[in-house]
Motif scaffolding. Structure first.
Motif, PDB file in Angstrom:
ATOM      1  N   LYS A   1       0.699  -1.351  -0.149  1.00 44.19           N
ATOM      2  CA  LYS A   1      -0.023  -0.019  -0.024  1.00 44.19           C
ATOM      3  C   LYS A   1       0.765   1.168   0.000  1.00 44.19           C
ATOM      4  O   LYS A   1       1.958   1.321   0.494  1.00 44.19           O
ATOM      5  CB  LYS A   1      -1.000  -0.124   1.269  1.00 44.19           C
ATOM      6  N   GLU A   2       0.286   2.179  -0.719  1.00 43.84           N
ATOM      7  CA  GLU A   2       1.159   3.591  -0.669  1.00 43.84           C
ATOM      8  C   GLU A   2       0.611   4.340   0.640  1.00 43.84           C
ATOM      9  O   GLU A   2      -0.570   4.465   0.729  1.00 43.84           O
ATOM     10  CB  GLU A   2       0.543   4.168  -1.952  1.00 43.84           C
ATOM     11  N   THR A   3       1.688   4.699   1.282  1.00 42.55           N
ATOM     12  CA  THR A   3       1.397   5.570   2.511  1.00 42.55           C
ATOM     13  C   THR A   3       2.253   6.835   2.812  1.00 42.55           C
ATOM     14  O   THR A   3       3.233   7.006   2.157  1.00 42.55           O
ATOM     15  CB  THR A   3       1.733   4.624   3.707  1.00 42.55           C
ATOM     16  N   ALA A   4       1.751   7.695   3.705  1.00 47.75           N
ATOM     17  CA  ALA A   4       2.643   8.909   3.688  1.00 47.75           C
ATOM     18  C   ALA A   4       3.953   8.499   4.430  1.00 47.75           C
ATOM     19  O   ALA A   4       4.561   9.251   3.851  1.00 47.75           O
ATOM     20  CB  ALA A   4       1.579   9.736   4.689  1.00 47.75           C
ATOM     21  N   PRO A   5       4.271   7.787   5.289  1.00 51.42           N
ATOM     22  CA  PRO A   5       5.711   7.641   5.621  1.00 51.42           C
ATOM     23  C   PRO A   5       6.594   6.962   4.613  1.00 51.42           C
ATOM     24  O   PRO A   5       7.595   7.790   4.218  1.00 51.42           O
ATOM     25  CB  PRO A   5       5.360   6.181   6.712  1.00 51.42           C
ATOM     26  N   ARG A   6       5.783   6.278   3.634  1.00 51.40           N
ATOM     27  CA  ARG A   6       6.619   5.752   2.649  1.00 51.40           C
ATOM     28  C   ARG A   6       7.044   6.680   1.741  1.00 51.40           C
ATOM     29  O   ARG A   6       8.185   6.940   0.899  1.00 51.40           O
ATOM     30  CB  ARG A   6       6.092   4.392   1.808  1.00 51.40           C
ATOM     31  N   ASN A   7       5.971   7.682   1.322  1.00 51.03           N
ATOM     32  CA  ASN A   7       6.307   8.866   0.299  1.00 51.03           C
ATOM     33  C   ASN A   7       7.319   9.725   1.033  1.00 51.03           C
ATOM     34  O   ASN A   7       8.390  10.176   0.155  1.00 51.03           O
ATOM     35  CB  ASN A   7       5.006   9.449   0.123  1.00 51.03           C
ATOM     36  N   ARG A   8       7.242   9.901   2.155  1.00 51.34           N
ATOM     37  CA  ARG A   8       8.039  10.771   2.929  1.00 51.34           C
ATOM     38  C   ARG A   8       9.627  10.343   2.973  1.00 51.34           C
ATOM     39  O   ARG A   8      10.439  11.207   2.527  1.00 51.34           O
ATOM     40  CB  ARG A   8       7.682  11.129   4.362  1.00 51.34           C
ATOM     41  N   ILE A   9       9.753   9.216   3.204  1.00 51.17           N
ATOM     42  CA  ILE A   9      10.853   8.427   2.957  1.00 51.17           C
ATOM     43  C   ILE A   9      11.451   8.540   1.634  1.00 51.17           C
ATOM     44  O   ILE A   9      12.599   8.672   1.375  1.00 51.17           O
ATOM     45  CB  ILE A   9      10.955   6.930   3.476  1.00 51.17           C
ATOM     46  N   LEU A  10      10.668   8.096   0.726  1.00 53.47           N
ATOM     47  CA  LEU A  10      11.200   7.857  -0.700  1.00 53.47           C
ATOM     48  C   LEU A  10      11.678   9.428  -1.256  1.00 53.47           C
ATOM     49  O   LEU A  10      12.727   9.655  -1.862  1.00 53.47           O
ATOM     50  CB  LEU A  10      10.030   7.659  -1.769  1.00 53.47           C
ATOM     51  N   ASN A  11      10.846  10.511  -0.738  1.00 50.95           N
ATOM     52  CA  ASN A  11      11.340  11.921  -1.052  1.00 50.95           C
ATOM     53  C   ASN A  11      12.601  12.363  -0.545  1.00 50.95           C
ATOM     54  O   ASN A  11      13.514  12.599  -1.127  1.00 50.95           O
ATOM     55  CB  ASN A  11      10.291  12.975  -0.559  1.00 50.95           C
ATOM     56  N   ALA A  12      12.806  11.702   0.671  1.00 57.06           N
ATOM     57  CA  ALA A  12      13.862  12.222   1.511  1.00 57.06           C
ATOM     58  C   ALA A  12      15.154  11.523   0.635  1.00 57.06           C
ATOM     59  O   ALA A  12      16.295  12.196   0.608  1.00 57.06           O
ATOM     60  CB  ALA A  12      13.841  11.801   2.894  1.00 57.06           C
ATOM     61  N   PHE A  13      15.016  10.370   0.445  1.00 62.79           N
ATOM     62  CA  PHE A  13      15.941   9.575  -0.256  1.00 62.79           C
ATOM     63  C   PHE A  13      16.446  10.275  -1.674  1.00 62.79           C
ATOM     64  O   PHE A  13      17.706  10.576  -2.004  1.00 62.79           O
ATOM     65  CB  PHE A  13      15.953   8.296  -0.487  1.00 62.79           C
ATOM     66  N   LEU A  14      15.138  10.464  -2.425  1.00 62.39           N
ATOM     67  CA  LEU A  14      15.433  11.117  -3.753  1.00 62.39           C
ATOM     68  C   LEU A  14      16.268  12.488  -3.755  1.00 62.39           C
ATOM     69  O   LEU A  14      16.793  12.755  -4.283  1.00 62.39           O
ATOM     70  CB  LEU A  14      14.191  11.127  -4.453  1.00 62.39           C
ATOM     71  N   ASN A  15      16.017  13.156  -2.532  1.00 63.27           N
ATOM     72  CA  ASN A  15      16.660  14.549  -2.556  1.00 63.27           C
ATOM     73  C   ASN A  15      17.833  14.283  -1.868  1.00 63.27           C
ATOM     74  O   ASN A  15      18.604  15.448  -1.511  1.00 63.27           O
ATOM     75  CB  ASN A  15      15.739  15.398  -1.738  1.00 63.27           C
ATOM     76  N   SER A  16      18.364  13.288  -1.459  1.00 65.18           N
ATOM     77  CA  SER A  16      19.391  12.983  -0.806  1.00 65.18           C
ATOM     78  C   SER A  16      20.673  12.872  -1.781  1.00 65.18           C
ATOM     79  O   SER A  16      20.589  12.558  -2.876  1.00 65.18           O
ATOM     80  CB  SER A  16      19.602  11.951   0.231  1.00 65.18           C
ATOM     81  N   GLU A  17      21.953  13.296  -1.186  1.00 65.66           N
ATOM     82  CA  GLU A  17      23.180  12.690  -1.953  1.00 65.66           C
ATOM     83  C   GLU A  17      23.368  11.566  -1.992  1.00 65.66           C
ATOM     84  O   GLU A  17      22.650  10.723  -1.063  1.00 65.66           O
ATOM     85  CB  GLU A  17      24.281  13.761  -1.533  1.00 65.66           C
ATOM     86  N   ASP A  18      24.328  10.914  -2.309  1.00 65.45           N
ATOM     87  CA  ASP A  18      24.555   9.477  -2.241  1.00 65.45           C
ATOM     88  C   ASP A  18      25.089   9.093  -0.644  1.00 65.45           C
ATOM     89  O   ASP A  18      25.497   9.969  -0.096  1.00 65.45           O
ATOM     90  CB  ASP A  18      25.688   9.165  -3.250  1.00 65.45           C
ATOM     91  N   HIS A  19      25.123   7.905  -0.857  1.00 65.93           N
ATOM     92  CA  HIS A  19      25.658   7.188   0.566  1.00 65.93           C
ATOM     93  C   HIS A  19      24.984   7.812   1.932  1.00 65.93           C
ATOM     94  O   HIS A  19      25.935   8.062   2.740  1.00 65.93           O
ATOM     95  CB  HIS A  19      27.102   7.463   0.511  1.00 65.93           C
TER      96      HIS A  19
END
Lengths: 148, 148
Positions: free
Chosen positions: A19-37
């Motif tokens: 299921k798509e959830t707010a926590p998952r989306n929040r985490i995905l965004n954080a990762f996508l906006n992060s630098e590597d490693h």
DNA sequence: AACGAAATTGAAAATCATTTTCAATATATA
DNA sequence: TATATATTGAAAATGATTTTCAATTTCGTT
């Protein structure tokens, strides 16, 4: 932004009956906006800068999903902390790691790849994955430490 | 037997103001008679096959001494278990690791070393240590799994 | 051969990143 | 909207390794 990555994640979620959830989306965004490693803790801190909180457990679980769907690769240097690097559209590489400032430089080398192929053939070994990590001092740290 | 190694350890112990003890000798012997890439647990089991017992703590502590005096090197693959390899009179090498049977094949490559030197110079990086680990299936396991 | 300061031992508790458990909550399909 | 199923997160568990600390051993000195 990051439409392609979001779509890949969304499709993976759906295809697995999740299921798509707010926590998952929040985490995905954080990762996508992060630098590597980034480590799980890095993501945890990034995600929890705002009002709504996400637990450590969910960060670990979601980073696993993000890895499973091909958006991240988990890399383990030898400090015992798992880190995640972006994989979409990036080619395989290895790492130069500064033991003083923890800066990570990525590298690839055709020469090394060829040598590896030869080695695999010679030992009749079937490659699954490999890591080449070079630890040392980066230029800036060498100067600060006084190693010319 | 293993006189040279024993002497190196003995001198290290003395030079550090430490004491020679039965547990330390037992652990050193177990390591010297072991094949490469033994974990602390492997040593613990080897040492405790007889009557007199040695604790886990002492094994960890003594393996550190054996590493510090140059007889062993601690290597960390990515299963989170530290393993020790013999270093006396052996040259630096890297590893092919079978993920199925855990067999470890050591290798060296002049080509790769040269490529590494060039890489270090290009990035103005000072080498401290490095690891090149190739994970996959060894010949025997490939056959058992049916990958021709 | 025994003394005593200093090091060693090992059982149990602590650590630390990560995983599991499980009751409460949220999602999405019928 | 109901309801089955997935998700969440706090707390406990895990597992390798390290630390703590009281009891024991070592070894240079009497």
């Amino acid at each position: 932004m990051r439409t392609e990555e979001r779509q890949i994640f969304g499709e993976y979620i759906k295809s697995e009956g999740l299921k798509e959830t707010a926590p998952r989306n929040r985490i995905l965004n954080a990762f996508l906006n992060s630098e590597d490693h980034v480590s799980a803790e890095d993501i945890y801190l990034l995600v929890n800068r705002g009002k709504r909180k996400v637990g450590f457990t969910t960060v670990y679980r979601t980073m696993k999903l993000i890895s499973d769907c091909g958006l991240a690769r988990e890399v383990m240097f030898d400090d015992g902390i798992a880190r995640f690097e972006h994989t979409l559209g990036r080619k395989h590489h290895h790492h130069l790691i500064c033991t003083r400032c923890r800066k990570v430089i990525e590298f690839t080398s055709k020469t090394m790849e060829d040598a590896e192929q030869a080695l695999l053939k010679k030992n009749e070994f079937e490659l699954q994955y490999h890591k080449y990590e070079i630890f040392g001092l980066c230029k800036a740290c060498r100067e600060q430490v006084g190693h010319k």
